[in-house]
Design a protein around this motif. Structure first.
Motif, PDB file in Angstrom:
ATOM      1  N   ARG A 180       0.844  -1.200   0.000  1.00 52.72           N
ATOM      2  CA  ARG A 180       0.000   0.000   0.000  1.00 52.72           C
ATOM      3  C   ARG A 180       0.875   1.244   0.000  1.00 52.72           C
ATOM      4  NH1 ARG A 180      -3.776  -2.479   3.854  1.00 52.72           N
ATOM      5  NH2 ARG A 180      -3.286  -4.678   3.711  1.00 52.72           N
ATOM      6  N   ASP A 251      -3.341   3.587   4.019  1.00 47.82           N
ATOM      7  CA  ASP A 251      -3.077   2.151   4.207  1.00 47.82           C
ATOM      8  C   ASP A 251      -4.101   1.307   3.455  1.00 47.82           C
ATOM      9  OD1 ASP A 251      -4.628   3.430   6.396  1.00 47.82           O
ATOM     10  OD2 ASP A 251      -5.024   1.365   6.986  1.00 47.82           O
ATOM     11  N   ASN A 252      -5.141   1.943   2.929  1.00 42.89           N
ATOM     12  CA  ASN A 252      -6.117   1.215   2.115  1.00 42.89           C
ATOM     13  C   ASN A 252      -6.016   1.623   0.652  1.00 42.89           C
ATOM     14  OD1 ASN A 252      -7.138  -0.146   4.345  1.00 42.89           O
ATOM     15  ND2 ASN A 252      -8.579   1.496   4.812  1.00 42.89           N
ATOM     16  N   ASP A 261     -10.030  -3.263   1.064  1.00 43.66           N
ATOM     17  CA  ASP A 261     -10.685  -2.944   2.326  1.00 43.66           C
ATOM     18  C   ASP A 261     -12.160  -2.590   2.111  1.00 43.66           C
ATOM     19  OD1 ASP A 261     -11.587  -2.056   4.828  1.00 43.66           O
ATOM     20  OD2 ASP A 261      -9.524  -1.670   5.431  1.00 43.66           O
TER      21      ASP A 261
HETATM   22 MG    MG Z   1      -7.317  -1.713   5.946  1.00 43.80          MG
END
Ligand code: MG
Ligand code: AMP
Length: 495
Positions: A180, A251-252, A261
């Motif tokens: 990511r 982070d997604n 996610d």
């Molecule tokens: Mg996540």
């Protein structure tokens, strides 16, 4: 089944991950297994019965040569930087190479705590696991880049959440990779340039091999440009479907360009560009209309991490990064115009079509029309000027505006060289789905599964989403418009 694991991430330096074995549930039960995907991945699954699959896909029985690990990453959550997140409840079992030569991560989500759990239990509840299975597979069928779901297994053990005890489950997630923007941020935050360089090299080999032999600054530039293209394409898909991701934290934001996610995500029914579903997104940061801008913001965070690799001279590095990030705007507009044009039956939309697209979305928003159903109905309106043809839900006061827009649109279709109108309608039906995962139905499917252990509504909904661009006997029921008297839909972060 995973005889051909080939774990490249495991061979990266130790700082990249933590080795950890999954927790072993006593009596796991297979809820759903994606045999089509297994075949696509080249997994030989035919000799395993459901109980064995449940053991292998819950962590109870580790496949041969699995080397489970939790990946390290950081991330901006709702704009605030958290220097250490990491897989708090997911373990990468290993990578497989498909018969088509594509590398895929196999990950168990909800398989117990890891050194990155930060006080969490490392587990997943059945509702969110089934949501991710259902929606990610629907997205794949809708033609959107996405992580996939190979299986959902009930652990038979409770997990404790705000609402009390819920049945636990494990999802097997498949991804082109789980790297990511936050993975780069993890090393940048630690000032670890050597690790950044290693990660850049790894990612380029995996996702952009044509850059592999370039020098480092060119690699870094090339990666930023590739991520710009992939994120612009991805978000254009979301926008064309009325999809609100809901938690576009860095982070997604996958380097691969896959949707990742499926926590608080949902699809818009009645169109409002300000739509937010997530119960924790009070500011509307991740509202439908903000998604293209947030993608650019996330890419800016990626570019920041790569500054030391872009140029030894700080100022030059910054100038290069800025230029690249600014370039997103044009790539985005082209991607968006392209998909929205195709929804209106215009194959190669130009900037002259922007107003037509914008005005249609205003009609949808002002009349609070159903996004999916109204686009789908348009394919029946390519000819004629009769107001009988207008979608039923149009209020009498809006009929004039609609007729005006329809005549501009028909003129545009007419002007397009050689546009056979029945072919235009057929093409429109290939990009305007007849069915999407409707919030009400998703909710019903998940609650029935989690509260009564009854998977029937879930399986029926999953089946109805197999051919979303066709009207089939399986999905007729799902074409019905949702009850308009319901309160606004809310989703909760899928922990
Ligand atoms: Mg996540
Ligand atoms: P998410 O909101 O799903 O993107 O998760 C953000 C971070 O929280 C990630 O590092 C997750 O691994 C972690 N996390 C979420 N739920 C749990 C849980 N139940 N136990 C441990 N870590 C979790």
């Amino acid at each position: 089944m995973f005889a051909q694991f080939d774990n490249t991430y495991r061979r990266l330096p130790e700082a990249f991950f933590a080795l950890r074995s999954p927790r072993t549930p006593e009596a796991p039960q297979l809820m759903i297994f994606n045999a089509d995907l297994a075949t696509e991945l080249g997994l030989d699954h035919s000799q395993f019965d459901p109980d064995t699959l449940a053991e292998m896909l819950s962590g109870k029985r580790l496949p041969d040569n699995a080397e489970p690990l939790a990946m390290a990453y950081a991330g901006h959550q709702f704009g605030h930087f958290v220097p250490q997140l990491g897989d708090g409840r997911a373990l990468l079992l290993g990578e497989v190479v498909t018969p088509a030569g594509e590398r895929r991560d196999i990950q168990l989500k909800g398989a117990g705590p890891t050194p990155f759990s930060r006080g969490g239990d490392g587990l997943a509840a059945m509702g969110p696991v089934l949501r991710e299975y259902l929606v990610s597979e629907a997205m794949a069928r809708l033609g959107v880049p996405t992580t996939r779901a190979l299986a959902a297994v009930a652990t038979g053990e409770p997990v404790y959440r705000e609402r009390g005890a819920e049945p636990g489950a494990v999802l097997t997630r498949v991804a082109a990779s789980h790297v990511r923007v936050g993975t780069f941020q993890y090393f940048a935050a630690r000032g670890d340039h050597a690790a950044l360089s290693t990660l850049l090299d790894y990612v380029v080999r995996r996702h952009d091999p044509e850059l592999a032999d370039a020098d480092e600054p060119a690699k870094a530039r090339g990666l930023i440009q590739a991520v710009i293209r992939r994120q612009a394409t991805l978000v254009a898909h979301w926008m064309r479907l009325g999809f609100v991701h809901g938690v576009m934290n860095t982070d997604n934001c996958a380097i691969s360009g896959e949707t990742i996610d499926y926590g608080p995500c949902a699809f818009i029914d009645r169109f409002d560009p300000r739509t937010v579903f997530s119960s924790i997104d009070h500011q509307g940061r991740y509202a439908y209309a903000n998604q293209p801008g947030i993608a650019q913001w996330n890419i800016a965070r990626l570019a920041e991490t790569l500054l030391p690799l872009l140029d030894d001279n700080e100022e030059k590095a910054l100038a290069t990064a800025n230029e690249l990030i600014t370039g997103y705007t044009e790539v985005w507009h082209a991607a968006y115009r392209n998909v929205m044009g195709r929804k209106l039956g215009i194959d190669e939309a130009t900037p002259d079509d922007d107003k037509l697209i914008e005005d249609f979305l205003s009609l949808l928003a002002d009349g609070k029309h159903d996004f999916t159903a109204t686009f789908r109905q348009l394919a029946n309106l390519t000819t004629g000027s009769d107001e009988d043809q207008l979608p039923e839900m149009i209020a009498p006061k809006d009929v004039g505006r609609w007729k005006l827009w329809l005549s501009r649109w028909r003129q545009r279709l007419h002007d397009a060289s050689g546009a056979e109108l029945d072919q235009v309608s057929a093409r429109m039906n290939q990009v305007n789905p007849a069915v999407i995962p409707r919030n009400q139905e998703v909710e019903l499917a998940l609650t029935t599964a989690a509260s009564d252990g009854n998977l029937k509504p879930f399986l029926k909904l999953h089946q109805a989403l197999q051919k979303p661009y066709e009207s089939t006997p399986d999905n007729l029921w799902l074409q019905k418009l949702p009850d308009s008297n319901l309160p606004p839909y809310r989703t909760f972060c899928g922990t």
